[in-house]
Structure formats: structure tokens, C-alpha cells
Write a protein that holds these residues in place. Sequence first.
Motif, PDB file in Angstrom:
ATOM      1  N   ASP A 160       0.840  -1.211   0.000  1.00 58.85           N
ATOM      2  CA  ASP A 160       0.000   0.000   0.000  1.00 58.85           C
ATOM      3  C   ASP A 160       0.869   1.254   0.000  1.00 58.85           C
ATOM      4  OD1 ASP A 160       0.608  -0.035   2.902  1.00 58.85           O
ATOM      5  OD2 ASP A 160      -0.956  -1.566   2.987  1.00 58.85           O
ATOM      6  N   SER A 211       3.668  -3.177   4.566  1.00 57.01           N
ATOM      7  CA  SER A 211       2.403  -2.445   4.571  1.00 57.01           C
ATOM      8  C   SER A 211       2.501  -1.364   5.636  1.00 57.01           C
ATOM      9  CB  SER A 211       1.247  -3.402   4.888  1.00 57.01           C
ATOM     10  OG  SER A 211       0.088  -2.649   5.183  1.00 57.01           O
TER      11      SER A 211
ATOM     12  N   SER B  86      -0.752   0.028  -4.988  1.00 60.91           N
ATOM     13  CA  SER B  86      -0.173   0.786  -3.886  1.00 60.91           C
ATOM     14  C   SER B  86      -0.441   2.276  -4.103  1.00 60.91           C
ATOM     15  CB  SER B  86       1.326   0.511  -3.791  1.00 60.91           C
ATOM     16  OG  SER B  86       1.960   0.830  -5.004  1.00 60.91           O
TER      17      SER B  86
END
Lengths: 335, 189
Positions: A160, A211, B86
Motif C-alpha cells: 500500500d 504495509s 499501492s
Amino acid sequence: MLILAIESSCDDTAAAVFDGKEETVLANVVSSQNEIHARFGGIVPELASRCHIEMIWPVVREALDQAGVSLDEVQLISATQGPGLVGSLLVGFTFAKSLAMVRGLPCVGVDHMAGHILSSMLEQERPEYPYTALTVSGGNTSLFSVASAVEYSRMGRTRDDAAGEAFDKVAKLLELGYPGGPVVSRLAEDGDPKAITFPRAWLGKDSLDFSFSGLKTAVMNYVHKLRQKGEPLKIADICASFQEAVVEVLVTKTVNAARANSHTRIALGGGVASNQRLRTLMQQACDREGLSLFVPRPAYCTDNGAMIALAGWYHYQAGRRVEWDDDAYSRSPLN
Amino acid sequence: MQPGNTASLPGAYQGHCKDMRTDDNQPLSCPGPMNLDQLSLFGRQLAGMLLPGDLLLLQGELGAGKTTLVQQIAQGLEVGADQYVSSPSYALLHEYSGRLPVYHMDLYRLSGEEDVEGAGLLDYLNHQGVTLIEWPDRLGSLLPDQYLEIHLAMVDEERRRLTLICHGKSWQLRCRELERLKSLPGAME
């Protein structure tokens, strides 16, 4: 062999002059530097940071001047081919191809990630191959197994947010400005890294992925709760505890990756590699594990032309060349 | 929520939303917050409705779940699991290939429309993919006529309030369909 390198994959336009034989950086210029501002009469609107077309020639000229080299002496052109915004990349990549074509010089297209992976090789104390590389910046957080100057395989990446982005967003949340990564790190120096237990995202025992989105949200929820209760925020403690959560995951996974590779060397690259806490804890972990750590100076951590020159030089020696109709690419095959 | 329930969803809760006016850009805002699982399901279902050239604008504060919603929409658009969706905050744009090309932008770092134009981001709106834009206020007058506006507001750590606004004919024609998608079990209080 003298190499001129050009990098335009994101905000800054950068150029470097590099002596391939001596493996020495003769000049390393970035558009946000003062020398370039001077060339624009001291006034560079914020917008200009993205105007690669206006920046590229002044930046290249400054690099040649600083190196004390004329364009006639340049023997190889290297440029970032991807990843990034194609519009931005095309400025540098097309400039490089055109210059090479007009001058009858060889031209090499380099992956931006390869530059960061190799950036520790720009220093006197450089790793031997193979090594494990952590590239960590505002846009990337990835682990690579580096077999040689031109062979790297990805072992993990962020699912992410990138680590640097988490710093910037926490800074925003704490009203410290944006981008605010360095501010968070500075405030963290006066805080207690154990004051607040923020979550570490391990993503499974053997995962080398990262993450940081959940951590960002955890900091946000913590801050919101205190604000709702009207309690004062201990900014330094929040910064230190947040930074500790990021750094701990980066260090642990990088050491795990090196162990999985049976590598004895770790190299860092990317803007966040300048973070002092990361350097300190990574060094401690390497000492404990009997690993050697290699970290480039800050100017080679952030986006720069020198790493593109070095990567270009290696790829040139491996026989790589661009075709004149090669295009820039937005997504890295390495990432 | 059981994923198996999704097939029977359309229409089931239409009654709750039927009084919503949708003809002149009135927000579609079903009462009641959604938990994160429901929001994920909404993202994947919305993906099924998307057409080449669609533009979705995502509004909501830091941590509201904009990137998470994009991940779910990308999954619904058959973007492979090897392509990690992302955050594009730093790069400004990330591209993915699925049933349609996906262009995910975050304009947070840009100051306004000159920057958007300078970065060449507008070109992507003509690429017949699905464009998702976070912090779209930076578009200013460059905003096209046809788009779906998605607002995510934080209710608490686990819940979000979702509001949709259909702009332009293309989205107004799909408004009823959207209403049904949004009517997920448990979304109503």
C-alpha cells in the motif's frame, strides 16, 4: 570513459557526469539545488519543479560546468527509462537519445530502481556481490537480491503506502507540513520510541512484503482520540513511536531477506535510507548478525543522476544499448 | 457479510433509497454507515458497472479509505494479484491492467490545474480506461462533465459513510443501478 546521465522520473530533473574508468562522480546536479535556481534568476516557481523541459538544459550545463568537462568529451549517455510519469521520463529519455544520436554516442536506458539498488556502489566502501538491497523512499519500499551489477530479483515490496509516504502523511496529520518526513525524524529525537505501541504489519511469518497504511491509520486514530478528549499531544513521543514502528519492520525484514539469500552484505538506497534511526538500528542488527552494512551519502539516497550514470556504465559494459525507437515505461519490471 | 449473498443483493433494499432524487446531481446517500467489509464489496460491485473512459473522483480525508476502495475496484476490474495497487501519492499516477486499463492518480502533492496539466495527467482521461482520482479538487476547471463523485467520511475506526454523486448523463443513466449496489445488507441502520 566519461558518462553524462539524466534522470527525470519524478519531481526533480537531475544530471551527473561520471568517470567510468575511475568510477568517480565528477558532478551531481539536481534541479532543486541553489545553483539551478541562480540560473533562473533566483526565482523558481513551485511549478517549475515539474517542468523538466525548462530544467533539463540548465541542469545538464551545470553538471558539465561543475565537472569541468565539455560536451565533446562525453562518450556515453545514460538516462532513466522508467518507471514514472511517462511525460516526465520522456523529456530526459528523449533528450538523451537525441544527444546521443546527433553526437554518434552510445546510449543506455536505465531503470530508476536499478539506480537506487546500486547507489551504495558510488561510495569508497562498497559492497561486493551478491548483496541484499533495501530501497526505501516516498514512492517505494522494496527488497532485492542483487546477484551482479545488472542482475536483481525482487523479494518483497509494499502492498500500500511506501515508508517515506507514511512519514509524510503522519507529518500532515500532526500539522507539521507536507512533505514532513525529515521533520518527524527530527522531532522523534526528543521522544520516547516506546511511549506508544503502534502496530507493526508483518504480513505473515515469511513475508518480505511491507504495509504501512495500517500504521498511518493507527497514528491517526490515536491522535483523533486524544484531540476528542481535549488532551495535549506529545508530538515527540508520537513521532518517535511511529518512526520506531516503521524502522523496526524495515530492519527485521531486510535482515530476514539477507538471511534467506545467505548474503553477508546489506545495502540501502532511496530517500529514507538517510533516516538516522534506520541507519542506527540497521547497523546494530547487522553487527548482531555478522552482516556488513553499506549506506550511500544522502545526496545519493534521494533521486539523483549519479546513480543513473553508474547503472548506465554497468549496463553499457554488459552490452545493453537503447534502440532509437525505444519508449519510456511507467511500471518497472523490477517492481 | 457472506460473499455468497451478493448475487441476491440487487433490488433487495431499493425501497430505502427510492425517494432519493438523482436527476440533478442530488447525492445518493443511503442512511447508515458501512463497515469496511461492506465498503470492499461495494468497490468490487461498482467495478462490474464500469465502462471504458469512466472517471471516478474520490473525496475523503487522510485514512478515510480511498486507496483501499481503489484496491477493491481494481480487484473487481480483474487487475491481477501480482499487480499491487499501492498508493500513487509520490508517483502521482500508477497504471494497472485488468478488464480495462486502470489509472490511479493522487493529486495531493499538486497545487492546481497548471500542475495537473504540466504533469500530463489529463491525457489519461482519453485512454479508454478507468481513471480514479484522489484529491480531485486540484483539477479545478479541468474537470470533465461526466464522472462519479465518491465521498468517504469516517464515522469511527471501523465504519465509513458513503455518498455518491452522479455527474453527466453517462452516470445519471446508471444511478438506479448504483443505488442497488450501495444497498448492502447491514448498510442501513
